[in-house]
Enzyme design. Structure first.
Site, short mmCIF file in Angstrom:
data_model
loop_
_atom_site.label_atom_id
_atom_site.label_comp_id
_atom_site.label_asym_id
_atom_site.label_seq_id
_atom_site.Cartn_x
_atom_site.Cartn_y
_atom_site.Cartn_z
N ARG A 195 0.79 -1.23 0.00
CA ARG A 195 0.00 0.00 0.00
C ARG A 195 0.82 1.27 0.00
O ARG A 195 0.51 2.22 -0.70
CB ARG A 195 -0.88 0.00 1.24
N HIS A 232 -6.06 5.53 6.42
CA HIS A 232 -6.83 4.31 6.54
C HIS A 232 -6.61 3.56 7.85
O HIS A 232 -7.54 3.00 8.44
CB HIS A 232 -6.44 3.41 5.38
C1 LIG Z 1 -12.92 0.82 5.37
C2 LIG Z 1 -11.95 -0.14 6.00
C3 LIG Z 1 -11.71 -1.37 5.41
C4 LIG Z 1 -10.81 -2.27 5.99
N1 LIG Z 1 -10.60 -3.47 5.37
C5 LIG Z 1 -9.77 -4.36 5.95
C6 LIG Z 1 -9.57 -5.65 5.36
O1 LIG Z 1 -10.13 -5.98 4.32
N2 LIG Z 1 -8.75 -6.51 5.97
C7 LIG Z 1 -8.11 -6.20 7.14
O2 LIG Z 1 -7.40 -7.03 7.67
N3 LIG Z 1 -8.29 -4.99 7.72
C8 LIG Z 1 -9.10 -4.07 7.16
N4 LIG Z 1 -9.27 -2.84 7.75
C9 LIG Z 1 -8.68 -2.57 9.06
C10 LIG Z 1 -9.48 -3.22 10.16
O3 LIG Z 1 -10.85 -3.16 9.84
C11 LIG Z 1 -9.31 -2.57 11.52
O4 LIG Z 1 -7.97 -2.35 11.77
C12 LIG Z 1 -9.83 -3.48 12.60
O5 LIG Z 1 -11.13 -3.88 12.31
C13 LIG Z 1 -9.79 -2.82 13.96
O6 LIG Z 1 -10.43 -3.65 14.88
P1 LIG Z 1 -10.39 -3.35 16.43
O7 LIG Z 1 -11.12 -4.45 17.09
O8 LIG Z 1 -9.00 -3.11 16.85
O9 LIG Z 1 -11.16 -1.96 16.62
P2 LIG Z 1 -12.58 -1.41 16.13
O10 LIG Z 1 -13.30 -2.36 15.28
O11 LIG Z 1 -12.33 -0.04 15.65
O12 LIG Z 1 -13.43 -1.34 17.46
C14 LIG Z 1 -13.23 -0.37 18.43
C15 LIG Z 1 -14.22 -0.59 19.53
O13 LIG Z 1 -13.88 0.23 20.62
C16 LIG Z 1 -14.98 0.98 21.05
N5 LIG Z 1 -14.46 2.24 21.57
C17 LIG Z 1 -13.57 3.08 20.99
N6 LIG Z 1 -13.29 4.10 21.81
C18 LIG Z 1 -14.01 3.90 22.93
C19 LIG Z 1 -14.16 4.61 24.14
N7 LIG Z 1 -13.46 5.72 24.39
N8 LIG Z 1 -15.02 4.12 25.05
C20 LIG Z 1 -15.72 2.98 24.83
N9 LIG Z 1 -15.61 2.26 23.71
C21 LIG Z 1 -14.76 2.72 22.78
C22 LIG Z 1 -15.88 1.10 19.87
O14 LIG Z 1 -17.20 1.30 20.30
C23 LIG Z 1 -15.66 -0.24 19.19
O15 LIG Z 1 -16.51 -1.19 19.79
C24 LIG Z 1 -10.16 -1.93 7.18
C25 LIG Z 1 -10.39 -0.69 7.77
C26 LIG Z 1 -11.25 0.21 7.16
C27 LIG Z 1 -11.38 1.58 7.74
#
Ligand SMILES: Cc1cc2nc3c(=O)[nH]c(=O)nc-3n(C[C@H](O)[C@H](O)[C@H](O)COP(=O)(O)OP(=O)(O)OC[C@H]3O[C@@H](n4cnc5c(N)ncnc54)[C@H](O)[C@@H]3O)c2cc1C
Ligand code: SF4
Ligand code: FES
Lengths: 659, 249
Positions: free
Chosen positions: A347, A418
């Site tokens: 990327r 992203h």
């Molecule tokens: C459009 C897009 C497409 C993507 N496509 C891919 C892909 O195809 N393959 C891949 O591997 N990755 C992809 N990614 C990256 C990937 O989706 C993310 O990095 C990953 O899903 C993050 O997961 P997470 O569980 O760390 O956090 P998140 O899914 O962001 O969850 C965060 C959680 O924390 C909670 N939260 C946040 N702050 C607080 C707070 N202060 N108090 C209480 N709760 C809070 C939210 O409510 C949520 O429940 C993509 C990202 C984007 C933006």
């Protein structure tokens, strides 16, 4: 690492002692995790119920962790700011998830996934962690299939895979263009079962605003009920932050509107080191912005680069419609510059190449800020129905947003913020520098070095949540005694007071600018000076502009309404105040790191043909930043840099080549 | 373009609420519907008024957070989510009436924000396949015929937005429930809990106060993910089968 003075040292930050990850076993990499698991303390199943674990976040990392910990018998108290745990930002991931299953018999293996990830991250990630990630990838697919995740299948009924950028094997599992949705719904359903059974106490529409530390260990959080405004304190034996990435510091990004840094930033202010804050991933294929009203950017999955060809006109300022530009006047620049990987280079490389051709004046669409992603050849080769089957929902989304038909004319794309590779520094056990505080998923500084490969974030979030946290939390909880914390302990009430004072302050300023106007301005500074290309002068300028912006914010922001109701302006103000402080640290980190690596491109450090040039002798380390208290600018005091040296026993750093 | 907006304003769950009119200028046809509301809110804040509260997050049509009734249609005139609706679907000078989802099981919290917790409780009652972490067999050990996998996927794309309920004259959640039952009951992994799943989910749906389905079909035409009406027929079939099974037992 030799002791050399660093640029900006003394002026913007100081350098503290080195930092080491003392949790990863050494020796043979293939057995490190196995040995770590065996050495871990266990907690008797009957005793687990007595331990409360606080999990903030319900994305892939938090959702998987909450469900798995509850299945083990822990009492889980969980939070998300959306109205339902099913809506976490992970839901938006499109393209897929990597796993070293080698179902294609195309030479894949755990070792190759490990190798690709170390190299893709431009040798700025930790070998032990990355190997474990590759190892767990295999089990993730099994786990998700068992939950009923409807992955794409071949006519044989077997699981289908496709390729993603930066690799030459086909190891990406997917569910049309909605892989994140399907994986998250799997985790959400497992979590819902545990909520229904009373093993998880779920607080939706709650935002964590601070961390409570007692006797040096993380013991709870303060959260605001976003419906009533009520502040509540939740105490437990360990705290997991799985709160996602901070790409919204740029205002415009592909992240969901609510994605924020507040949970990890407040933890940072309480002592958790922040790792590599400047490592940002700018994704090459997003829909270009259409005007000043733009509130977010939409990603077009990288999987499109499997069949779409990227090009711009050879001539500068050629503004004929795409169809009228003959084949020999088109420059398929990725295929030209990187023949081995073509349109599937990593990327960071694809984004920079797009920026370069646009800077040369060969960009397409309004403002020349775009390049073509063309499916004409794919449609000729596979037929429109096959293209529709593979990418239909992405094409529909593109058509809806731009009102152009991508089956008939090429898509226009441009890079956009992203993903953030930086995050809270964690050791091999995913523990931050605050004992009892763990960080998982995009919230930690993670396994991706200076550039994440496509389809690896979902893998990391689920590896952390399903497989790593349950083990390391057993070990943490099994190795200590936990005295109950009194609700009126000074460590608790002091934090409660601070949270309340900050909210009151935000509400009392009643200035003449909206929160969004500050957020947009911050985003513009970050994009201009800490975006796809960075340099010394620009970063210094950004730091001074951000400091001014912070002063302005606390004088002129207008937050209507009260704290005792659903108040979306107040939610935003709390988040933007933290983004401003984080933005400054990102610029300081970027200024310090006078090399280019992965997504961090310093103009001063490039090869003769314009590729990122690492400086391993000076910068082969993780930058872990310590918060140093309130500073003379009303924000943060000059932070302290701790270096964790990176050691490569297996994959030896070399200049990345994709040509 | 210039618009005349009529928006439901309600301070909190107990406030009676009512429609309030606003004139808005400078709206571009490229704006999304929510960006139009952002523009209104920036203006209201500067005029010292309370901005309009609405749920949203991804703004990509996938998280299911957003959703309002626009001129009487759930998610507005196009078959998409509110966040993916663009102002080019409206005419200059048009009056646009914006209301929250209306359904007894979705009480209004503020303005356009409603409580959809009932959906989470229905999933918790049975909308899952039990597969504790660590217990899963090798992913390719069970083949799933592609047509089944595709049909399961099509139903699994439901985003839980609640438009189907808001569009239904009876306030029925049948489309939402049928999508989940169809997704999971089609898969080999879903078979052991096939009977209890549908019974428990339907029981919870009734307990939440959702109305019955009378085949008006309003749900499918409002559903941004085009969950097919046949899923409801399948839900009924699964339910009858489950009742028979449990009578036998
Ligand atoms: C459009 C897009 C497409 C993507 N496509 C891919 C892909 O195809 N393959 C891949 O591997 N990755 C992809 N990614 C990256 C990937 O989706 C993310 O990095 C990953 O899903 C993050 O997961 P997470 O569980 O760390 O956090 P998140 O899914 O962001 O969850 C965060 C959680 O924390 C909670 N939260 C946040 N702050 C607080 C707070 N202060 N108090 C209480 N709760 C809070 C939210 O409510 C949520 O429940 C993509 C990202 C984007 C933006
Ligand atoms: S069935 Fe359709 S309308 Fe109903 S919740 Fe699911 S996606 Fe929304
Ligand atoms: S905001 Fe996520 S679906 Fe509309």
């Amino acid at each position: 690492m030799t002791d050399q003075t660093m640029v900006g040292e003394g002026e913007f930050y100081s350098v503290g002692g080195p930092l080491a990850d003392d949790k990863a076993p050494d020796g043979e990499i293939q057995t490190r995790w196995e040995r770590r698991k065996f050495a871990s303390k266990l907690v008797n199943p009957a005793n687990r119920r007595k331990h409360k674990v606080i999990v903030v976040g319900t994305g892939l990392a938090g959702g998987a962790a909450g469900a798995s910990l509850a299945e083990q018998g822990y009492h889980v108290v969980q939070f998300c700011f959306q109205d339902s745990p099913r809506r976490a930002h992970s839901i938006a991931a499109q393209g897929g998830i990597n796993a070293a299953k080698n179902y294609r018999n195309d030479g894949d293996s755990i070792y190759r996934l490990f190798y690709d990830t170390v190299k893709g991250g431009d040798f700025r990630g930790r070998e032990s962690n990355i190997y474990r990630l590759a190892e767990n990838s295999v089990k993730i697919i099994d786990q998700c299939v068992a939950q009923g995740v409807p992955f794409a299948r071949e006519y044989s009924g077997l699981l289908d895979t496709r390729s993603f950028g930066g690799v030459q094997v086909q190891r990406t599992f997917y569910a049309r263009g909605q892989t994140g949705q399907q994986l998250l719904i799997g985790a959400y359903q497992a979590l819902s079962k545990q909520i229904d059974a009373g093993n998880v106490e779920m607080h939706a529409r709650h935002e964590m605003l601070d961390l409570i530390i007692v006797d040096g260990r993380a013991r709870g959080i303060v959260a605001r009920n976003l419906v009533t405004g009520e502040l509540s304190t939740h105490l437990g034996d360990a705290v997991v932050l799985a709160t996602g990435g901070y790409g919204n510091v740029f205002y415009l990004s592909t992240n969901a509107k609510g994605s924020n840094t507040s949970a990890i930033w407040r933890a940072h202010r309480r002592g958790a080191y922040f790792g590599n804050p400047c490592y940002t991933q700018i994704h090459p294929t997003c829909i270009p912005r259409s005007g000043d009203h733009q509130s977010k950017l939409t990603l077009m999955s990288e999987s499109l680069r499997n069949d779409g060809r990227i090009w711009v006109p050879k001539k500068h300022g050629d503004n004929r419609p795409a169809a009228q530009i003959p084949e020999d006047e088109r420059d398929y620049y990725l295929e030209r510059i990187y023949p081995a990987f073509g349109n599937l280079v990593p990327r960071d490389i694809a984004s920079r190449a797009a920026k370069n051709v646009c800077d040369e004046g060969r960009g397409v669409g309004p403002g020349g800020q775009g390049v073509y992603l063309d499916f004409a050849d794919a449609i000729k080769r596979m037929g429109e129905p096959a293209v529709r089957e593979k990418y239909g929902n992405l094409f529909d989304m593109y058509a809806r947003i731009t009102s152009e038909n991508p089956y008939k004319q090429p898509m226009r794309i441009y890079p956009a913020v992203h993903y953030t590779m930086g995050g809270l520094w964690v050791d091999y056990d995913l523990q931050t520098t605050i004992p009892g505080l763990f960080a998982a998923g995009e919230a930690n500084f993670s396994d991706h070095g200076a550039n994440r490969l496509g389809a690896s974030a979902l893998m990391q979030g689920l590896s952390d949540g399903y497989f790593i946290l349950p083990t390391v939390l057993n070990n943490y909880i099994g190795s200590q005694k936990f005295a109950p914390v009194a609700a009126d302990a000074p460590e608790v009430t002091e934090v409660e007071t601070l949270v309340k004072e900050r909210i009151d302050k935000l509400l009392s300023i009643n200035g003449d600018r909206t929160v969004d106007s500050f957020h947009r301005e911050l985003g513009q500074i970050m994009w201009d000076y800490c975006g796809m290309a960075r340099n010394d002068a620009g970063l210094r300028k950004a730091i001074s502009e951000i400091r001014q912006l912070r002063e302005e914010f606390w004088k002129r922001v207008r937050v209507p309404g009260t704290g005792a109701e659903l108040n979306q302006s107040l939610e935003k103000a709390n988040r933007v105040a933290d983004f401003i402080e984080l933005g400054e640290l990102m610029c300081i980190d970027a200024l310090m790191r006078e090399e280019s690596c992965g997504g961090h491109f310093r103009e001063e450090s490039q090869t003769a043909d314009g590729e990122a040039e690492r400086q391993d002798d000076k910068f082969s380390f993780v930058a872990a930043w310590e918060y140093a208290g309130e500073g003379r600018f009303g924000g943060t005091q000059e932070p302290v840099l701790h270096k964790e040296d990176l050691i490569f026993d297996y994959v030896h750093p070399a200049q990345r080549t994709y040509a | 373009m210039k618009l005349k907006l009529k928006i439901w304003r309600q301070k909190n769950a107990v406030d009676a609420g009512g429609m309030v009119s606003y004139d808005l200028e400078g709206v571009s046809t490229d704006m999304s519907f929510l960006e139009m509301l952002d523009t209104l809110n920036e203006k209201l804040i500067m005029e010292g008024e309370d901005p309009v509260a609405f749920d949203h997050d991804c703004r990509e049509g996938i998280c299911g957070s957003c959703g309002v009734v626009i001129n009487g249609d759930a998610h507005g005139p196009e078959q998409t989510t509110t966040c993916q609706l663009h102002m080019r679907s409206f005419k200059d000078g048009e009056e646009i009436i914006i209301e929250p989802w209306r359904a007894a099981p979705f009480p209004v919290i503020k303005d356009l924000v409603v409580d959809r917790g009932a959906f989470d409780r229905i999933i918790g009652a049975g909308g899952y396949i039990t597969a504790p972490t660590g217990s899963s067999p090798e992913g390719n050990s069970t083949r799933i015929p592609k047509p089944d996998a595709d049909a399961a996927f099509a139903n699994a794309t439901c985003i839980g937005c609640g438009a189907c309920v808001a569009a239904c004259p009876n306030g029925s959640a049948s489309l939402f429930v049928s999508a989940k039952v169809t997704h999971l009951n089609l898969l080999p992994q879903g078979q052991p809990e096939r009977t209890t799943r549908v019974l428990d989910m339907v029981e919870q749906m009734d307990a939440e106060g959702f109305g019955g389905c009378t085949n008006t079909g309003m749900c499918t035409v409002s559903c941004p993910k085009e969950i097919p009406f046949t899923s409801i027929a399948n839900l009924n079939k699964e339910y009858r089968r489950a009742v028979q099974q449990s009578n036998k037992a």
